[in-house]
Design a protein around this motif. Structure first.
Motif, short mmCIF file in Angstrom:
data_model
loop_
_atom_site.label_atom_id
_atom_site.label_comp_id
_atom_site.label_asym_id
_atom_site.label_seq_id
_atom_site.Cartn_x
_atom_site.Cartn_y
_atom_site.Cartn_z
N TYR A 101 0.80 -1.23 0.00
CA TYR A 101 0.00 0.00 0.00
C TYR A 101 0.83 1.28 0.00
O TYR A 101 0.39 2.31 -0.49
CB TYR A 101 -0.96 -0.02 1.20
CG TYR A 101 -2.36 0.38 0.80
CD1 TYR A 101 -3.09 -0.37 -0.11
CD2 TYR A 101 -2.95 1.53 1.31
CE1 TYR A 101 -4.36 0.00 -0.49
CE2 TYR A 101 -4.23 1.91 0.94
CZ TYR A 101 -4.93 1.14 0.04
OH TYR A 101 -6.18 1.52 -0.35
N ASN A 102 2.00 1.23 0.57
CA ASN A 102 2.90 2.39 0.57
C ASN A 102 4.30 1.88 0.29
O ASN A 102 4.75 0.92 0.90
CB ASN A 102 2.86 3.10 1.92
CG ASN A 102 3.72 4.36 1.95
OD1 ASN A 102 3.31 5.42 1.50
ND2 ASN A 102 4.94 4.24 2.46
N ASN A 103 4.96 2.53 -0.67
CA ASN A 103 6.29 2.06 -1.09
C ASN A 103 7.36 2.98 -0.53
O ASN A 103 7.62 4.07 -1.03
CB ASN A 103 6.33 2.01 -2.62
CG ASN A 103 5.31 1.00 -3.16
OD1 ASN A 103 5.54 -0.20 -3.12
ND2 ASN A 103 4.17 1.49 -3.61
N THR A 104 7.98 2.49 0.54
CA THR A 104 8.91 3.28 1.33
C THR A 104 10.08 3.80 0.52
O THR A 104 10.51 4.94 0.69
CB THR A 104 9.46 2.42 2.49
OG1 THR A 104 8.43 1.59 3.00
CG2 THR A 104 10.02 3.29 3.58
N THR A 118 5.77 6.26 -2.98
CA THR A 118 4.45 6.23 -3.60
C THR A 118 3.46 5.51 -2.66
O THR A 118 3.86 4.71 -1.82
CB THR A 118 4.45 5.51 -4.96
OG1 THR A 118 4.87 4.15 -4.78
CG2 THR A 118 5.38 6.22 -5.94
N GLU A 119 2.18 5.81 -2.84
CA GLU A 119 1.17 5.27 -1.94
C GLU A 119 -0.16 5.15 -2.69
O GLU A 119 -0.48 5.97 -3.55
CB GLU A 119 1.01 6.21 -0.74
CG GLU A 119 0.09 5.71 0.35
CD GLU A 119 0.12 6.61 1.57
OE1 GLU A 119 -0.24 6.13 2.66
OE2 GLU A 119 0.51 7.81 1.46
N TYR A 120 -0.91 4.11 -2.35
CA TYR A 120 -2.26 3.94 -2.92
C TYR A 120 -3.18 5.01 -2.36
O TYR A 120 -3.24 5.25 -1.16
CB TYR A 120 -2.83 2.57 -2.57
CG TYR A 120 -2.38 1.46 -3.47
CD1 TYR A 120 -3.20 0.98 -4.48
CD2 TYR A 120 -1.11 0.90 -3.34
CE1 TYR A 120 -2.79 -0.05 -5.32
CE2 TYR A 120 -0.69 -0.12 -4.16
CZ TYR A 120 -1.53 -0.60 -5.16
OH TYR A 120 -1.12 -1.62 -5.99
N HIS A 121 -3.95 5.62 -3.26
CA HIS A 121 -4.99 6.55 -2.85
C HIS A 121 -6.37 6.05 -3.30
O HIS A 121 -7.30 6.83 -3.45
CB HIS A 121 -4.68 7.95 -3.39
CG HIS A 121 -3.40 8.51 -2.84
ND1 HIS A 121 -3.23 8.75 -1.50
CD2 HIS A 121 -2.22 8.83 -3.44
CE1 HIS A 121 -2.00 9.21 -1.29
NE2 HIS A 121 -1.37 9.27 -2.45
N MET A 125 0.91 -3.18 4.57
CA MET A 125 0.78 -1.79 5.00
C MET A 125 1.87 -1.40 6.00
O MET A 125 1.66 -0.53 6.85
CB MET A 125 -0.61 -1.55 5.60
CG MET A 125 -1.73 -1.58 4.60
SD MET A 125 -3.28 -0.98 5.34
CE MET A 125 -4.40 -1.14 3.94
N ASP A 177 2.45 2.49 6.20
CA ASP A 177 1.37 3.47 6.40
C ASP A 177 0.22 2.93 7.25
O ASP A 177 -0.86 3.51 7.29
CB ASP A 177 0.84 4.01 5.07
CG ASP A 177 0.16 2.96 4.20
OD1 ASP A 177 0.32 1.75 4.48
OD2 ASP A 177 -0.52 3.34 3.23
N SER A 237 0.43 9.89 -7.09
CA SER A 237 0.81 8.69 -6.35
C SER A 237 1.70 9.01 -5.15
O SER A 237 2.25 8.11 -4.53
CB SER A 237 1.56 7.72 -7.28
OG SER A 237 0.72 7.22 -8.30
N SER A 295 3.36 9.65 -1.67
CA SER A 295 3.16 9.11 -0.34
C SER A 295 3.05 10.21 0.70
O SER A 295 3.76 11.21 0.64
CB SER A 295 4.33 8.18 0.03
OG SER A 295 4.27 7.82 1.39
#
Length: 363
Positions: free
Chosen positions: A151-154, A158-161, A175, A178, A295, A297
Motif C-alpha cells: 500500500y505504501n512504497n517506502t 508512492t502510496e495507494y490513494h 501496509m 502506512d 501517487s 506518499s
C-alpha cells in the motif's frame, strides 16, 4: 523538542511518540506493580495478558473492525509474510496475483514465484516505480486466490490513494509503512500485514489483521509456525511472543486514540506532507520529487538534488542541524524524509526551512 533529541526522519526503525517512550521508561523496572519489567514477566501472566488483548482491541477499534476480524502478532517481519501468504492461500491452479509497485511488492511476488504460485496483475517497474498502477491497469485472474498490493512504497515514495476493486477476490495488503496513518474501509481487505518498526513500534513484531473466515483453515502440510490458524487459535501465544514489542505497539495504539483516532492523525499527516511537497515544488527544480503527483506518499517523501555531491552535502549539513535519517535507500540514492505519525509538524517545518536555506546557499 527535548534538548538531546533530534528530528528522526529514518524510514524504519523510525521515530516513536516521545510520550510513549517516556511511559515505557517510567514502567521499565516495575510494570503494573509486578516488581518486574515487562521484558521479564511471563507471557502467561495476567499482567501481560491484559497488555496483549488491549492492544488487539485498540487496533481493531482504530480500524473500525468487529469480531469477524482477528489481530495476530507474528515474528519474522513483513519479509516472512511474503512467504506465508502464498503458502497459506495460493496453489499452482489458483495463483496469487501481485501488483508490482516497488521493491517490497516485488520481493513479495518473488516468494510466491519461488513456490510456483504467483502471477503479475500489474506493474509500474517500466516507469521506475514512480506511480501506483491504476484500477483499469489491474489484470486480475478470474481464478486468483488473492490480489496482493503493497500500500505504501517506502523506497520510492508512492502510496495507494484508492482501494482496488477485486470483484470478490480476497484483497491482501502490505501496509508496513502506512498502517494506521489514515482512515480506510479496512473491511474491504481480507488480510493486512505490517512490520511495526516504520509507524507503530520497535522492530520485532508484525501485525496481521485478517478476516477470521479467511485464515481459519491453513493447509496442514506447511510448518506449524507458518500457519495463520496457529496464531489465531492460540491468540498469538503458541510460543513466547515478542512481549516488549507488543507492549510498545499497544502504547502507540493508545496514543493514536488519544490524538483523536485515524481521522485526526490523517489530517496532521496531510498537513506535514503538503508542507514538504510544497517546498519541493516551489524550488524551481532544485529539488525534484521522484513520485508522480497523484501517487505521492504521505509517509515517505523522496526527492533528488542537482548532483550527488550536493545530496551528500545536504545530508551532512542536515545532520548538523539535528535533521537525521534523510539519506535515500541505497538501491536508488537521493534523499528521503519519512514523516510517520510520530513526526511533528515542527519537525517537518525545520526540514523545509533548512531546505530553503540550503538552496539559497548552493544554487
Amino acid at each position: 523538542m527535548e534538548a538531546n533529541r533530534v528530528y528522526n526522519f529514518n524510514p524504519g526503525p523510525a521515530t516513536l511518540p516521545l510520550e510513549v517512550l517516556k511511559q515505557a521508561q517510567e514502567e521499565l523496572l516495575n510494570f503494573s506493580g509486578s516488581g518486574m519489567s515487562i521484558m521479564e514477566i511471563s507471557h502467561r501472566a495476567k499482567e501481560y495478558d491484559a497488555v496483549h488483548n488491549q492492544a488487539k482491541e485498540d487496533i481493531k477499534e482504530l480500524m473500525g473492525l468487529g469480531s469477524d476480524y482477528d489481530v495476530l502478532f507474528i515474528q519474522g517481519g513483513a519479509s516472512m509474510q511474503f512467504a506465508m501468504v502464498p503458502m497459506n492461500f495460493a496453489a499452482a491452479d489458483k495463483k496469487g496475483n501481485y501488483v508490482l509497485s516497488g521493491s517490497f511488492a516485488s520481493k513479495a511476488y518473488k516468494e510466491a514465484e519461488i513456490q510456483g504460485v504467483g502471477t503479475v496483475a500489474a506493474s509500474s517497474k517500466d516507469n521506475d516505480f514512480r506511480n501506483i498502477p491504476k484500477q483499469n491497469e489491474l489484470k486480475i485472474s478470474a481464478d486468483a486466490s488473492y490480489l496482493h498490493v503493497c500500500y505504501n512504497n517506502t523506497i520510492y515514495g508512492t502510496e495507494y490513494h484508492y482501494i482496488p476493486e477485486t470483484n470478490g477476490i480476497p484483497l491482501v495488503a502490505d501496509m508496513s509503512s502506512d498502517m494506521l496513518s489514515r482512515p480506510l474501509d479496512f473491511s474491504k481487505f481480507s488480510l493486512i500485514y505490517a512490520g511495526v518498526q516504520k509507524n507503530l513500534g520497535p522492530a520485532g513484531v508484525t501485525i496481521v489483521v485478517a478476516k477470521k473466515s479467511f485464515i481459519e483453515n491453513s493447509p496442514e502440510n506447511i510448518p506449524t509456525m507458518l500457519r495463520y490458524n496457529t496464531y489465531s487459535q492460540k491468540n498469538s501465544l503458541y510460543n513466547t511472543p515478542p512481549a516488549f514489542c507488543i507492549y510498545m505497539v499497544g502504547k502507540v495504539a493508545s496514543w493514536l486514540k488519544r490524538q483523536g483516532g485515524l481521522t485526526a492523525i490523517a489530517e496532521r499527516n496531510a498537513k506535514k506532507a503538503a508542507l514538504l511537497y510544497d517546498a519541493i515544488d516551489s524550488s524551481s527544480g532544485f529539488y525534484k520529487g521522484h513520485a508522480e503527483k497523484d501517487s505521492r506518499s504521505f509517509m515517505n517523501v523522496t526527492f533528488r538534488l542537482p548532483t550527488e555531491e550536493l545530496e551528500a552535502k545536504f545530508i551532512a549539513e542536515a545532520k548538523d542541524n539535528k535533521l537525521c535519517g534523510i539519506k535515500g535507500h541505497r538501491s536508488v540514492g537521493g534523499l528521503r524524509a519519512s514523516i510517520y505519525n510520530a513526526m511533528s509538524y515542527d519537525g517537518v517545518k525545520c526540514l523545509t526551512d533548512f531546505m530553503e536555506q540550503f538552496q539559497t546557499a548552493n544554487k
